[in-house]
Design a protein around this motif. Structure first.
Motif, PDB file in Angstrom:
ATOM      1  N   LYS A 102       0.833  -1.204   0.000  1.00  0.00           N
ATOM      2  CA  LYS A 102       0.000   0.000   0.000  1.00  0.00           C
ATOM      3  C   LYS A 102       0.866   1.251   0.000  1.00  0.00           C
ATOM      4  O   LYS A 102       0.589   2.217  -0.727  1.00  0.00           O
ATOM      5  CB  LYS A 102      -0.930  -0.001   1.218  1.00  0.00           C
ATOM      6  CG  LYS A 102      -1.959   1.125   1.197  1.00  0.00           C
ATOM      7  CD  LYS A 102      -2.909   0.978   0.016  1.00  0.00           C
ATOM      8  CE  LYS A 102      -3.967   2.055  -0.009  1.00  0.00           C
ATOM      9  NZ  LYS A 102      -4.905   1.885  -1.145  1.00  0.00           N
ATOM     10  N   VAL A 103       1.917   1.257   0.797  1.00  0.00           N
ATOM     11  CA  VAL A 103       2.826   2.402   0.812  1.00  0.00           C
ATOM     12  C   VAL A 103       3.537   2.536  -0.529  1.00  0.00           C
ATOM     13  O   VAL A 103       3.654   3.637  -1.086  1.00  0.00           O
ATOM     14  CB  VAL A 103       3.843   2.272   1.963  1.00  0.00           C
ATOM     15  CG1 VAL A 103       4.881   3.389   1.893  1.00  0.00           C
ATOM     16  CG2 VAL A 103       3.129   2.305   3.313  1.00  0.00           C
TER      17      VAL A 103
ATOM     18  N   SER B  91       2.506   1.768  -3.343  1.00  0.00           N
ATOM     19  CA  SER B  91       1.589   2.211  -4.396  1.00  0.00           C
ATOM     20  C   SER B  91       1.575   3.726  -4.540  1.00  0.00           C
ATOM     21  O   SER B  91       1.227   4.250  -5.601  1.00  0.00           O
ATOM     22  CB  SER B  91       0.171   1.700  -4.113  1.00  0.00           C
ATOM     23  OG  SER B  91      -0.421   2.385  -3.012  1.00  0.00           O
ATOM     24  N   VAL B  92       1.962   4.458  -3.487  1.00  0.00           N
ATOM     25  CA  VAL B  92       2.004   5.922  -3.561  1.00  0.00           C
ATOM     26  C   VAL B  92       3.419   6.464  -3.434  1.00  0.00           C
ATOM     27  O   VAL B  92       3.669   7.629  -3.744  1.00  0.00           O
ATOM     28  CB  VAL B  92       1.104   6.558  -2.476  1.00  0.00           C
ATOM     29  CG1 VAL B  92      -0.341   6.119  -2.651  1.00  0.00           C
ATOM     30  CG2 VAL B  92       1.591   6.241  -1.069  1.00  0.00           C
ATOM     31  N   ALA B  93       4.356   5.628  -2.978  1.00  0.00           N
ATOM     32  CA  ALA B  93       5.755   6.036  -2.828  1.00  0.00           C
ATOM     33  C   ALA B  93       6.634   4.862  -3.247  1.00  0.00           C
ATOM     34  O   ALA B  93       7.173   4.136  -2.404  1.00  0.00           O
ATOM     35  CB  ALA B  93       6.046   6.445  -1.386  1.00  0.00           C
TER      36      ALA B  93
ATOM     37  N   THR C 129      10.220   3.662  -1.675  1.00  0.00           N
ATOM     38  CA  THR C 129      10.355   3.656  -0.218  1.00  0.00           C
ATOM     39  C   THR C 129      11.378   2.631   0.264  1.00  0.00           C
ATOM     40  O   THR C 129      11.342   1.462  -0.134  1.00  0.00           O
ATOM     41  CB  THR C 129       9.004   3.358   0.448  1.00  0.00           C
ATOM     42  OG1 THR C 129       8.064   4.365   0.058  1.00  0.00           O
ATOM     43  CG2 THR C 129       9.134   3.342   1.962  1.00  0.00           C
TER      44      THR C 129
ATOM     45  N   ASN D 294      -9.556   8.492   3.397  1.00  0.00           N
ATOM     46  CA  ASN D 294      -8.921   7.634   2.396  1.00  0.00           C
ATOM     47  C   ASN D 294      -9.940   7.146   1.377  1.00  0.00           C
ATOM     48  O   ASN D 294      -9.654   7.078   0.176  1.00  0.00           O
ATOM     49  CB  ASN D 294      -8.265   6.442   3.085  1.00  0.00           C
ATOM     50  CG  ASN D 294      -7.743   5.413   2.099  1.00  0.00           C
ATOM     51  OD1 ASN D 294      -6.687   5.572   1.506  1.00  0.00           O
ATOM     52  ND2 ASN D 294      -8.501   4.335   1.906  1.00  0.00           N
TER      53      ASN D 294
ATOM     54  N   LYS E 227      -2.697   8.704  -1.004  1.00  0.00           N
ATOM     55  CA  LYS E 227      -1.537   9.567  -1.245  1.00  0.00           C
ATOM     56  C   LYS E 227      -1.598  10.883  -0.479  1.00  0.00           C
ATOM     57  O   LYS E 227      -0.586  11.287   0.135  1.00  0.00           O
ATOM     58  CB  LYS E 227      -1.351   9.837  -2.735  1.00  0.00           C
ATOM     59  CG  LYS E 227      -0.011  10.530  -3.040  1.00  0.00           C
ATOM     60  CD  LYS E 227       0.239  10.696  -4.511  1.00  0.00           C
ATOM     61  CE  LYS E 227       1.667  11.169  -4.769  1.00  0.00           C
ATOM     62  NZ  LYS E 227       2.069  12.345  -3.996  1.00  0.00           N
ATOM     63  N   PRO E 228      -2.720  11.612  -0.467  1.00  0.00           N
ATOM     64  CA  PRO E 228      -2.738  12.854   0.324  1.00  0.00           C
ATOM     65  C   PRO E 228      -2.490  12.614   1.815  1.00  0.00           C
ATOM     66  O   PRO E 228      -1.872  13.446   2.484  1.00  0.00           O
ATOM     67  CB  PRO E 228      -4.146  13.405   0.080  1.00  0.00           C
ATOM     68  CG  PRO E 228      -4.588  12.794  -1.202  1.00  0.00           C
ATOM     69  CD  PRO E 228      -3.980  11.431  -1.218  1.00  0.00           C
TER      70      PRO E 228
ATOM     71  N   HIS F  32      -0.668  10.070   3.083  1.00  0.00           N
ATOM     72  CA  HIS F  32       0.759   9.759   3.185  1.00  0.00           C
ATOM     73  C   HIS F  32       1.597  11.030   3.072  1.00  0.00           C
ATOM     74  O   HIS F  32       2.537  11.233   3.854  1.00  0.00           O
ATOM     75  CB  HIS F  32       1.146   8.773   2.081  1.00  0.00           C
ATOM     76  CG  HIS F  32       2.618   8.512   1.980  1.00  0.00           C
ATOM     77  ND1 HIS F  32       3.297   7.710   2.869  1.00  0.00           N
ATOM     78  CD2 HIS F  32       3.548   8.968   1.093  1.00  0.00           C
ATOM     79  CE1 HIS F  32       4.574   7.665   2.534  1.00  0.00           C
ATOM     80  NE2 HIS F  32       4.759   8.421   1.459  1.00  0.00           N
ATOM     81  N   ASP F  33       1.258  11.884   2.121  1.00  0.00           N
ATOM     82  CA  ASP F  33       2.007  13.131   1.951  1.00  0.00           C
ATOM     83  C   ASP F  33       1.919  14.002   3.198  1.00  0.00           C
ATOM     84  O   ASP F  33       2.882  14.708   3.546  1.00  0.00           O
ATOM     85  CB  ASP F  33       1.478  13.902   0.741  1.00  0.00           C
ATOM     86  CG  ASP F  33       1.804  13.226  -0.580  1.00  0.00           C
ATOM     87  OD1 ASP F  33       2.649  12.308  -0.584  1.00  0.00           O
ATOM     88  OD2 ASP F  33       1.197  13.593  -1.608  1.00  0.00           O
TER      89      ASP F  33
END
Length: 530
Positions: free
Chosen positions: A189-190, A192-194, A197, A346, A352-353, A355-356
Motif C-alpha cells: 500500500k505504501v 503504491s504511492v511512494a 520507499t 482515504n 496519497k494525500p 501519506h504526503d
C-alpha cells in the motif's frame, strides 16, 4: 504434474527454526537423463509456495473457510547435503519461484519467513522470528530430493495451519507466513504511492507460547500484540496462545501495529501509550495514534472493519466498523472519531494525500504534538484540493476545521463531561519564561493517559540550557516531556518536585506535564522555566 505429500520435519539450522512443509512435487521425471541433455550441469527448479489462510471477517476465526494463498515475496533457498546454499530467489506475487541448481545433487528447498530486497531504490528486510527460541527465523523445508539431469524440476511448498477441525493438532506452519503476508500487503500500500520507499528493518516476533501476560519476552510473556522501537530496533510482538488469544490470522491487529511502525519510520508518534478503549476520552496523542492504527488497518487491507479473535477455539472476538465515529461525545479525544475521519478520508480522496501529510516536514517536525489538529493543518497544505472532504469529516466528529491551526487555538469542544472542559481547553496554555505558571491536571476521565491527565504548556525561549522546575502537592509525582519539533527531553523522577536542565534549540517549544500518581480530580503544579 504428480502430487506428493511431504512430511513435516523439525530441522535445526543456524538461522532458522524449521517448522516443516508439505506440498506437491514432480514434473520432468524423477532425476533421469533426458534426450538432448547429455552432460547437463544445471537444472531449472521451480514451484509455488502457499499457506493456509484462516479468515476473520466478523471477529472470530472461520476454520471452515480456510483458503490457500500464495506466500509472496519470501526468501527461498536451495540447500545441498553439505548445508551450503546453492541457489536463492524470492517468490513473486503468485508465490512462484524459479532457480538454477546443480544437476545430480541432493537438495532441499527452504522457504524462510523473510522478505528481503536490497539496493538503492525500494528496499526492506522483514523477518518473522520465535522470541521463545533465541529469536530464530521461522522457515519450512522439503524433504531432500535428487535434482537428476533434467531440464526442469518442480517442487511446490505449502504451509498448513495445523488445524484438525477442533484444535491445532499439528505444527502451525502457516502462522509465520500469514504474518508475512499481512506485512507484504501493508508495504504494498505504501509502495503504491511512494514506489521508492526504503523500509527500515523490521522483526516480527511470534510464538505459540506468546500469552497476554506481562513478564519475560523470551518466555512468551508479551502482554499483548504491540509495536516497539527500542535500541535493538523496530519490532512487532504477536500473541499466539491457542484458546487464549492468537493474532497471526487477525490481519487487522497486525496491520494496526504496522501502522505504528509506519509512524516510527516515516512520520511521527508522540503517544504516551498505555491501555485504552473506544469508550474512553483519551489524551490527544493517544487518540490520534490509535485512531490512525485502526484506520490504517482498513486502508492497507482494503476492508471497512477491524476484527480481533480471542478465547476458546478462537471463537470469540470483536468487530469494529471503521466508517463509524464515536456514538456519543465525539471529538479530538476519541479514538473512534479519529479512525472514522482517516478511514473515510482515504475512501474519498485516496491514500496519497494522507501519506504526503504524515510524511510532511510540517507534521513531522512541527512544534505541536501529534494529534488531529496538526494533521489538519499539514493536510491543508499537502492536499489543498481535498480540504472540503476533510472539513466535513471533522465537523461530523465535532472537531474544529480551522485551516491553519496546529495548536487547536480555535477548538471549542472540550467534551460534554461537566467539569472536564476547563482541563481540556484551551488545548495549549501559555507559560511564562523567567516566571511561574500554574498548570492543573485531573483524573476525572480515568487514569494515566486520558483526557485531562496531561496539561500542555506552550512557550518561547532563546537557544541554550534552561532549568525547568515543577512543584506540586505532597501526594503528587510530576513528570514532564519537552517538545521542540519532536521530543527533546524528559524528566520522570520520584517525589512532589521535578527539575531538569533542558537544552532548547531556540524558538517555540511545548512542555507536557502529568501527575504520575494521578492523585486527584484537580492537581495543580507550579512550573518555572528559566
Amino acid at each position: 504434474m504428480k502430487t506428493r505429500t511431504w512430511l513435516l520435519r523439525a530441522f535445526a539450522v543456524a538461522v532458522a527454526v524449521v517448522l516443516g512443509a508439505c506440498g506437491g512435487g514432480g514434473g520432468g521425471g524423477g532425476g533421469f537423463p533426458i534426450a538432448g541433455l547429455p552432460g547437463a550441469t544445471t537444472v531449472t527448479l521451480n514451484g509455488t509456495v502457499t499457506f493456509d489462510s484462516v479468515p476473520n471477517a466478523t471477529g472470530t476465526l472461520n476454520y471452515s473457510a480456510i483458503a490457500i494463498k500464495p506466500v509472496r515475496g519470501a526468501v527461498v533457498e536451495v540447500v545441498n547435503g553439505a548445508s551450503a546454499v546453492v541457489a536463492t530467489a524470492s517468490t513473486d506475487a503468485s508465490g512462484a519461484y524459479s532457480v538454477s541448481v546443480p544437476s545430480n545433487t541432493t537438495v532441499v528447498v527452504r522457504v524462510k519467513a523473510q522478505m528481503l530486497q536490497t539496493g538503492s531504490g525500494a528496499s526492506w528486510d522483514v523477518t518473522v522470528r520465535d522470541n521463545t527460541q533465541s529469536d530464530a527465523i521461522y522457515a519450512m523445508e522439503t524433504p531432500a530430493f535428487p535434482t537428476g539431469v533434467v531440464a526442469t524440476l518442480t517442487r511446490d511448498v505449502h504451509a498448513p495451519s495445523g488445524w484438525d477441525g477442533a484444535s491445532y493438532a499439528s505444527t502451525r506452519v502457516g502462522g509465520p507466513f500469514a504474518l508475512l503476508d499481512t506485512i507484504y500487503t501493508t508495504q504494498a500500500k505504501v509502495l503504491s504511492v511512494a514506489p521508492g520507499t526504503a523500509f527500515p528493518l523490521l522483526r516480527v516476533f511470534w510464538s505459540v507460547n506468546n500469552v497476554p501476560a506481562s513478564g519475560n519476552l523470551a518466555l512468551g510473556q508479551i502482554g499483548t500484540t504491540f509495536f516497539t522501537n527500542r535500541s535493538t530496533g523496530r519490532a512487532i510482538y504477536v500473541l499466539g496462545k491457542e484458546n487464549v488469544d492468537t493474532d497471526e490470522y487477525d490481519a487487522p491487529v497486525v496491520a494496526h501495529e504496522w501502522g505504528h511502525y509506519y509512524q516510527s519510520a516515516f512520520s511521527r508518534d508522540d503517544s504516551p501509550g498505555g491501555s485504552h478503549s473506544l469508550s474512553e476520552l483519551l489524551d490527544r496523542r493517544l487518540a490520534f495514534s490509535e485512531g490512525w492504527g485502526n484506520a490504517w488497518s482498513g486502508i492497507a487491507l482494503g476492508r471497512s472493519n477491524y476484527t480481533d479473535s480471542t478465547g476458546p477455539g478462537q471463537a470469540q472476538g470483536g468487530n469494529l466498523n471503521l466508517a463509524a465515529g464515536a456514538p456519543s461525545n465525539p471529538g479530538w479525544f476519541r479514538e473512534a472519531s479519529i479512525h472514522s475521519i482517516l478511514w473515510n478520508l482515504n475512501n474519498q480522496v485516496g491514500f496519497k494525500p494522507i501519506h504526503d501529510t504524515l510524511t510532511a516536514t510540517s507534521f513531522k517536525n512541527g512544534v505541536a504534538v501529534t494529534s488531529i489538529h496538526p494533521f489538519t493543518a499539514a493536510f491543508n497544505s499537502a492536499a489543498p484540493g481535498s480540504v472540503g472532504a476533510l472539513n466535513a469529516l471533522l465537523a461530523g466528529q465535532s472537531i474544529n476545521a480551522a485551516s491553519n491551526d496546529p495548536f487547536g487555538v480555535q477548538e471549542t469542544n472540550g467534551s460534554t463531561v461537566v467539569g472536564l472542559q476547563s482541563f481540556a481547553l484551551p488545548m495549549y496554555k501559555a507559560a511564562t519564561v523567567g516566571g511561574a505558571t500554574s498548570a492543573c491536571v485531573t483524573n476525572q476521565a480515568g487514569a494515566g493517559n486520558k483526557l485531562g491527565s496531561y496539561v500542555y504548556l506552550r512557550f518561547t525561549a532563546p537557544a541554550g540550557n534552561h532549568p525547568i522546575t515543577v512543584t506540586g502537592p505532597p501526594a503528587a509525582d510530576p513528570d514532564f516531556v519537552v517538545y521542540a519539533g519532536r521530543q527533546i527531553a524528559e524528566a520522570d523522577g520520584l517525589g512532589a518536585s521535578e527539575t531538569a536542565t533542558v537544552s532548547l534549540p531556540g524558538g517555540e517549544a511545548v512542555l507536557v506535564l502529568n501527575d504520575f500518581n494521578n492523585s486527584s480530580s484537580n492537581t495543580c503544579f507550579t512550573v518555572t522555566i528559566n
